[in-house]
Design an enzyme around this catalytic site. Structure first.
Site, PDB file in Angstrom:
ATOM      1  N   CYS A  50       0.831  -1.208   0.000  1.00 43.82           N
ATOM      2  CA  CYS A  50       0.000   0.000   0.000  1.00 43.82           C
ATOM      3  C   CYS A  50       0.865   1.257   0.000  1.00 43.82           C
ATOM      4  O   CYS A  50       1.803   1.362   0.798  1.00 43.82           O
ATOM      5  CB  CYS A  50      -0.916   0.011   1.226  1.00 43.82           C
ATOM      6  SG  CYS A  50      -1.997   1.465   1.329  1.00 43.82           S
ATOM      7  N   PHE A 264     -23.078 -13.585  24.881  1.00 46.99           N
ATOM      8  CA  PHE A 264     -22.661 -12.453  24.047  1.00 46.99           C
ATOM      9  C   PHE A 264     -22.873 -12.851  22.583  1.00 46.99           C
ATOM     10  O   PHE A 264     -21.996 -12.715  21.743  1.00 46.99           O
ATOM     11  CB  PHE A 264     -21.204 -12.077  24.306  1.00 46.99           C
ATOM     12  CG  PHE A 264     -20.868 -11.864  25.756  1.00 46.99           C
ATOM     13  CD1 PHE A 264     -21.083 -10.635  26.357  1.00 46.99           C
ATOM     14  CD2 PHE A 264     -20.337 -12.897  26.521  1.00 46.99           C
ATOM     15  CE1 PHE A 264     -20.784 -10.434  27.700  1.00 46.99           C
ATOM     16  CE2 PHE A 264     -20.022 -12.715  27.855  1.00 46.99           C
ATOM     17  CZ  PHE A 264     -20.247 -11.481  28.454  1.00 46.99           C
ATOM     18  N   ASP A 334     -18.318 -15.182  23.458  1.00 47.48           N
ATOM     19  CA  ASP A 334     -17.547 -14.308  22.576  1.00 47.48           C
ATOM     20  C   ASP A 334     -17.742 -12.870  23.064  1.00 47.48           C
ATOM     21  O   ASP A 334     -18.473 -12.088  22.450  1.00 47.48           O
ATOM     22  CB  ASP A 334     -18.030 -14.478  21.130  1.00 47.48           C
ATOM     23  CG  ASP A 334     -17.250 -13.599  20.148  1.00 47.48           C
ATOM     24  OD1 ASP A 334     -16.163 -13.114  20.523  1.00 47.48           O
ATOM     25  OD2 ASP A 334     -17.746 -13.387  19.029  1.00 47.48           O
ATOM     26  N   CYS A 360     -11.259 -11.383  21.232  1.00 46.16           N
ATOM     27  CA  CYS A 360     -10.553 -10.410  20.401  1.00 46.16           C
ATOM     28  C   CYS A 360      -9.490  -9.671  21.214  1.00 46.16           C
ATOM     29  O   CYS A 360      -8.972  -8.651  20.768  1.00 46.16           O
ATOM     30  CB  CYS A 360     -11.539  -9.414  19.788  1.00 46.16           C
ATOM     31  SG  CYS A 360     -12.490  -8.474  20.996  1.00 46.16           S
TER      32      CYS A 360
END
Length: 403
Positions: A50, A264, A334, A360
């Protein structure tokens, strides 16, 4: 053996680190630090794909090849586990999402004297890097950058604009903030933007809350073959490939459990996979605090013949208790980045034998995992996941079973 000045790992924020502990920006394992402080590139150092790499804060690791990226993702997860004394019986291969697969992103825009800029913010700054290329975004989302830039130039308000992009079943879903539609011409321009670019939905917040300007048909996202209504701003996994990888692991690791709680649950990313690929009589309870996501899950679940049930509940303030958890053969959770400290405490005190934890945030996961291990669980399977390609954001899916 590494020699003096050789980069041996990548730190959490993306710097290369020598064996002596020196942090070097823009270096990857195999590089060496020259006497003048420059970086002598090694075999794993590649040319960034990029033109915005460096100034743009969207990616930190485009100069690393896939071997280094996978090692970084794995080491972030295993490092967090090691700091909490967690041992894993089986570590599965890292999943890395390919380029151009991001189906959701939040871009920032700004109306300027010469037009407008649109893109990600620069690292550690509020400055917007005007995006002319992006090897991360799905091509359908990147294709909107030009039309959105032109629209912001004509109708953007004072100050910054956020453009939240999501790729739904019907096409791109776009939500804009701080856009002023003054008069009929501006409203028609918004509708033209949606129509000419095949938007599934266009929502605009002019300072009084989000209004849907364009939605020819109800917007949905298909999860494991089941279409689910997609509320504006609802959470989705960033890439379909990572979602499918984690869902496949969940299906395999839950095994033959006939009654499962998905905590969740969101829109049902994992719940519907557990239904469509599991035993014919399996039932899944999806527990979610966000009302819009809960209602979308409930509506989709109604089409499963009563096998997917929905519960609206804030698991931070009111986690399921051991007496409630006793109804389930297994639990999947999660949680957001903060983890699930309160709910994990109740799981640890329960008699559950199988827990699948998707995370995460390796740090909050490791904290919660330690609580499970202290109460008789073992981490039997663990897969690191890098769905935010070229970034330092790392995810994982793990299985805990009673020893």
């Amino acid at each position: 053996m590494s020699g003096p000045g050789e980069i041996v790992r990548i730190a959490a924020r993306g710097d290369g680190v020598t064996a002596e502990g020196r942090h070097v920006a823009g270096a990857v394992p195999g590089d060496r630090v020259a006497a003048d402080g420059g970086v002598l590139e090694g075999a794993h150092h590649v040319t960034a794909p990029c033109p915005h790499f460096g100034p743009c804060g969207g990616c930190q690791l485009q100069h690393a090849d896939d071997t280094v990226l996978a090692d970084f993702v794995r080491d972030r997860v295993l490092g967090a586990a090691a700091r909490q004394g967690i041992e894993t019986l089986e570590i599965l291969p890292v999943h890395l999402s390919p380029p151009a697969t991001r189906r959701r992103a939040s871009l920032h825009g700004l109306r300027t004297a010469k037009g407008a800029v649109l893109g990600f913010r620069a690292g550690g700054s509020h400055r917007i890097v005007d995006m002319k290329a992006c090897p991360v975004l799905h091509e359908q989302l990147f294709a909107l950058s030009g039309p959105l830039r032109a629209f912001i130039a004509a109708h953007g308000g004072k100050g910054g604009i956020e453009a939240r992009l999501t790729l739904a079943d019907q096409g791109p879903d776009v939500a804009l903030t701080n856009v002023a539609l003054d008069g009929l011409a501006a409203t028609e321009a918004a509708l033209d933007l949606a129509r000419e670019n095949g938007l599934a939905r266009l929502s605009i917040d002019q300072g009084y809350g989000t209004e849907t300007m364009w939605e020819p048909e109800p917007v949905s996202v298909t999860l494991s073959g089941i279409p689910v209504d997609l509320p504006p701003g609802a959470f989705l996994q960033a890439t379909i490939d990572a979602q499918e990888r984690m869902a496949s692991d969940a299906i395999a690791w839950i095994g033959d459990a006939s009654v499962v709680a998905d905590l969740f649950a969101g829109l049902g990313t994992f719940a519907f996979g557990l239904l469509t690929a599991g035993p014919a009589k399996r039932k899944v309870l999806g527990v979610e605090a966000d009302r819009a996501a809960h209602l979308a899950f409930k509506a989709a679940g109604a089409r499963t013949g009563g096998r997917a049930l929905a519960l609206h509940r804030d698991l931070f303030r009111a986690p399921l208790q051991p007496s409630e958890l006793a109804r389930f053969d297994a639990v999947l959770l999660d949680p957001p980045r903060a983890g699930a400290k309160a709910q994990v405490a109740e799981i640890a005190a329960s008699e559950l034998a199988r827990v699948l934890y998707v995370s995460c945030n390796p740090a909050s996961w490791a904290r919660d995992a330690a609580r499970l291990v202290e109460n008789g669980f073992r981490c039997t399977k663990l897969r690191p996941v890098g769905q935010f390609r070229w970034s330092t954001h790392v995810e994982l899916v793990s299985l805990f079973e009673r020893a």
